[in-house]
Design an enzyme around this catalytic site. Structure first.
Site, PDB file in Angstrom:
ATOM      1  N   ASP A   9       4.726   6.735   0.759  1.00 41.30           N
ATOM      2  CA  ASP A   9       4.664   6.082  -0.541  1.00 41.30           C
ATOM      3  C   ASP A   9       3.195   6.071  -0.961  1.00 41.30           C
ATOM      4  O   ASP A   9       2.292   6.189  -0.119  1.00 41.30           O
ATOM      5  CB  ASP A   9       5.192   4.652  -0.405  1.00 41.30           C
ATOM      6  CG  ASP A   9       4.941   3.828  -1.644  1.00 41.30           C
ATOM      7  OD1 ASP A   9       5.409   4.230  -2.727  1.00 41.30           O
ATOM      8  OD2 ASP A   9       4.262   2.783  -1.533  1.00 41.30           O
ATOM      9  N   ASP A  11       1.498   3.822  -4.014  1.00 42.99           N
ATOM     10  CA  ASP A  11       0.960   2.512  -4.382  1.00 42.99           C
ATOM     11  C   ASP A  11       1.197   1.482  -3.290  1.00 42.99           C
ATOM     12  O   ASP A  11       2.336   1.208  -2.908  1.00 42.99           O
ATOM     13  CB  ASP A  11       1.604   2.029  -5.685  1.00 42.99           C
ATOM     14  CG  ASP A  11       1.161   2.851  -6.878  1.00 42.99           C
ATOM     15  OD1 ASP A  11      -0.036   2.838  -7.182  1.00 42.99           O
ATOM     16  OD2 ASP A  11       2.021   3.514  -7.490  1.00 42.99           O
ATOM     17  N   ASP A 166       5.426   0.263   1.987  1.00 44.94           N
ATOM     18  CA  ASP A 166       4.822  -1.081   1.992  1.00 44.94           C
ATOM     19  C   ASP A 166       5.696  -2.124   1.324  1.00 44.94           C
ATOM     20  O   ASP A 166       5.307  -3.291   1.250  1.00 44.94           O
ATOM     21  CB  ASP A 166       3.462  -1.049   1.290  1.00 44.94           C
ATOM     22  CG  ASP A 166       3.615  -0.912  -0.221  1.00 44.94           C
ATOM     23  OD1 ASP A 166       4.269   0.063  -0.667  1.00 44.94           O
ATOM     24  OD2 ASP A 166       3.108  -1.778  -0.959  1.00 44.94           O
TER      25      ASP A 166
END
Length: 215
Positions: A9, A11, A166
């Site tokens: 991922d 961001d 995250d």
């Protein structure tokens, strides 16, 4: 089955851009005399719904607000906060180690290519990736489409691929696509529920990549 590919991922995972975006939205809410509830932020983090959700929420407190009037100030604030931002600690070492092991690498992000690609270049890590899949061309997380597209782009099987995320929405996406998922929460997401993840690390420096490859 040995690990042959990694999908990250963007961001909040490769770089903590989410903190900057959250701070910018908090500033906008305060400028309009109210506070942004973190629960509302957590409900959409890691998806494409952040901006519409924040505009709708602000509109509940400031009726008739023009969404387009918010965008210039938001963008300026975010870019100012990101000027000196680098990759998260340990990310460069993970990417270098992956290359040393001959692994294929991809980014799978719900954000647009116009956001992700310039930041990868600015961070100096764009050359590590064989493919960059973004939410302007694929269905956003928690839908598995981005991860399925990443597997296709890399020519990899889910069973031989590890995802790094995250947010819980990101973990849901990766697991729905059949990948092993390592959650590496950041300061914004560390208190969320990562029960779906196969491994949860406090940071990329907490465990070397080799230890994950040997699982």
């Amino acid at each position: 089955m040995p690990t042959r590919a990694l999908v990250f991922d963007f961001d909040g995972t490769l770089a903590d851009t989410e903190s900057a975006v959250l701070q910018a939205w908090q500033a906008i809410f305060r400028e309009h005399g109210t506070e942004l509830p973190l629960a509302a932020w957590y409900a959409v983090i890691g998806t494409q719904r952040t901006t519409p959700a924040m505009v709708a929420l602000l509109g509940e407190h400031v009726p008739g607000i023009d969404p387009d009037s918010l965008r210039p100030g938001l963008r300026t604030h975010v870019l100012r906060l990101l000027e000196d931002l680098g990759p998260r600690d340990g990310v460069r070492r993970y990417l270098e180690t992956a290359r040393e092991h001959g692994l294929k690498l991809a980014v799978a992000s719900s954000s647009s290519g116009a956001w992700v690609n310039p930041h990868l270049e600015r961070l100096g890590i764009d050359h590590h990736f064989d493919a960059v899949l973004t939410g302007d061309l694929h269905r956003a997380k928690p839908d598995p489409d981005l991860y399925l597209a990443a597997l296709d782009a890399l020519g990899a099987d889910a069973a031989e691929t590890i995802a790094f995320e995250d947010t819980p929405h990101g973990v849901t996406s990766a697991k729905a696509a059949g990948l092993t998922c390592v959650a590496v929460p950041n300061a914004i997401t560390r208190n969320l529920d990562f029960g779906q993840a196969d491994v949860v690390l406090p940071s990329f420096t907490a465990k070397p990549l080799e230890a994950l490859l040997s699982r």
